[in-house]
Design a protein around this motif. Structure first.
Motif, short mmCIF file in Angstrom:
data_model
loop_
_atom_site.label_atom_id
_atom_site.label_comp_id
_atom_site.label_asym_id
_atom_site.label_seq_id
_atom_site.Cartn_x
_atom_site.Cartn_y
_atom_site.Cartn_z
N TYR A 4 -19.82 -49.14 9.08
CA TYR A 4 -19.59 -47.66 9.27
C TYR A 4 -18.33 -46.94 8.64
O TYR A 4 -17.42 -47.58 8.17
CB TYR A 4 -19.06 -47.63 10.66
CG TYR A 4 -20.12 -48.06 11.90
CD1 TYR A 4 -21.05 -47.36 12.26
CD2 TYR A 4 -20.34 -49.49 12.01
CE1 TYR A 4 -22.20 -47.81 13.08
CE2 TYR A 4 -21.23 -49.81 13.05
CZ TYR A 4 -22.02 -48.93 13.56
OH TYR A 4 -22.96 -49.47 14.34
N CYS A 5 -18.64 -45.73 8.39
CA CYS A 5 -17.53 -44.93 7.79
C CYS A 5 -16.34 -44.85 8.77
O CYS A 5 -16.53 -44.51 9.82
CB CYS A 5 -17.97 -43.63 7.32
SG CYS A 5 -16.76 -42.26 6.89
N LYS A 6 -14.95 -45.08 8.22
CA LYS A 6 -14.04 -45.28 9.09
C LYS A 6 -13.61 -43.75 9.64
O LYS A 6 -13.03 -43.42 10.56
CB LYS A 6 -12.70 -45.56 8.62
CG LYS A 6 -11.62 -45.89 9.38
CD LYS A 6 -10.47 -46.62 8.70
CE LYS A 6 -10.34 -48.27 8.83
NZ LYS A 6 -9.42 -48.81 8.16
N ALA A 7 -13.78 -42.74 8.90
CA ALA A 7 -13.53 -41.18 9.11
C ALA A 7 -14.44 -40.65 9.92
O ALA A 7 -13.93 -40.03 10.84
CB ALA A 7 -13.32 -40.71 7.72
N CYS A 8 -15.69 -40.86 10.01
CA CYS A 8 -16.47 -40.13 10.80
C CYS A 8 -17.54 -41.19 11.78
O CYS A 8 -18.51 -40.38 12.54
CB CYS A 8 -17.38 -39.26 10.13
SG CYS A 8 -18.54 -39.81 8.81
N HIS A 9 -17.48 -42.33 11.59
CA HIS A 9 -18.19 -43.25 12.40
C HIS A 9 -19.82 -43.16 11.81
O HIS A 9 -20.48 -43.72 12.65
CB HIS A 9 -18.17 -42.91 13.78
CG HIS A 9 -16.61 -42.93 14.02
ND1 HIS A 9 -15.92 -44.23 13.81
CD2 HIS A 9 -15.69 -41.93 14.78
CE1 HIS A 9 -14.59 -43.66 14.40
NE2 HIS A 9 -14.60 -42.30 14.78
N THR A 10 -20.03 -42.76 10.83
CA THR A 10 -21.54 -42.88 10.03
C THR A 10 -21.95 -44.12 9.90
O THR A 10 -21.03 -44.99 9.32
CB THR A 10 -21.66 -41.96 9.28
OG1 THR A 10 -21.42 -40.31 9.45
CG2 THR A 10 -23.35 -41.74 8.48
N CYS A 89 -20.20 -40.80 2.10
CA CYS A 89 -21.32 -40.98 2.98
C CYS A 89 -21.97 -39.36 3.49
O CYS A 89 -21.18 -38.28 2.74
CB CYS A 89 -20.35 -41.21 4.54
SG CYS A 89 -19.29 -40.09 5.22
N GLN A 91 -20.92 -37.15 5.53
CA GLN A 91 -20.08 -36.25 6.06
C GLN A 91 -18.95 -36.25 4.85
O GLN A 91 -17.78 -35.57 5.07
CB GLN A 91 -19.16 -36.70 7.27
CG GLN A 91 -20.08 -36.80 8.34
CD GLN A 91 -20.71 -35.39 8.52
OE1 GLN A 91 -19.85 -34.30 8.73
NE2 GLN A 91 -21.87 -35.38 9.29
N HIS A 93 -17.33 -38.44 2.94
CA HIS A 93 -16.04 -39.21 2.81
C HIS A 93 -16.34 -40.19 1.70
O HIS A 93 -17.42 -40.67 1.68
CB HIS A 93 -15.88 -40.01 4.04
CG HIS A 93 -15.49 -38.89 5.06
ND1 HIS A 93 -16.39 -38.82 6.28
CD2 HIS A 93 -14.38 -38.22 5.18
CE1 HIS A 93 -15.74 -37.81 7.16
NE2 HIS A 93 -14.56 -37.19 6.55
#
Length: 120
Positions: A4-10, A89, A91, A93
């Protein structure tokens, strides 16, 4: 495991299994480094300066796009991964680098501090 992307949880991957043997990796030029559906933790030998990072098959990367900065996308017949993270991602990031040039094995290698994983 899922990434998962740490910044937006995608979610950046589907569920993946750990590749149990180094002998199952492939260091041939212009070929996938590991089979689809698996992940590997880089030892930094095949892809310099990537030790400890999560490596996946290019086709296992989801919810991303190539970076908008053309400098990050340089390569001969593909992307060399030598100019900083080149995958973002949905978003925006920076999360990974694609290695897909003709003179190297192909893989996605995640940025260590840009992701988190959940084991299933």
């Amino acid at each position: 495991m899922k990434v998962y992307c740490k910044a937006c949880h995608t979610a950046l991957t589907p569920d993946l299994r750990y590749l149990p043997y180094a002998s199952l990796t492939n260091e041939e030029d212009d070929r996938p480094f590991l089979p689809q559906g698996y992940y590997w933790i880089s030892d930094g030998k095949c892809f310099a300066n990537t030790g400890g990072r999560v490596v996946i098959h290019i086709d296992d990367l989801i919810n991303t796009m190539r970076h908008s900065d053309p400098e990050r996308l340089q390569g001969c017949c593909g992307i060399s991964g030598s100019y900083g993270p080149n995958r973002i991602c949905i978003q925006q990031h920076e999360v990974a680098s694609e290695y897909s040039d003709c003179w190297m094995p192909h893989a996605i290698i995640f940025e260590k501090n840009a992701i988190y994983t959940i084991d299933y």
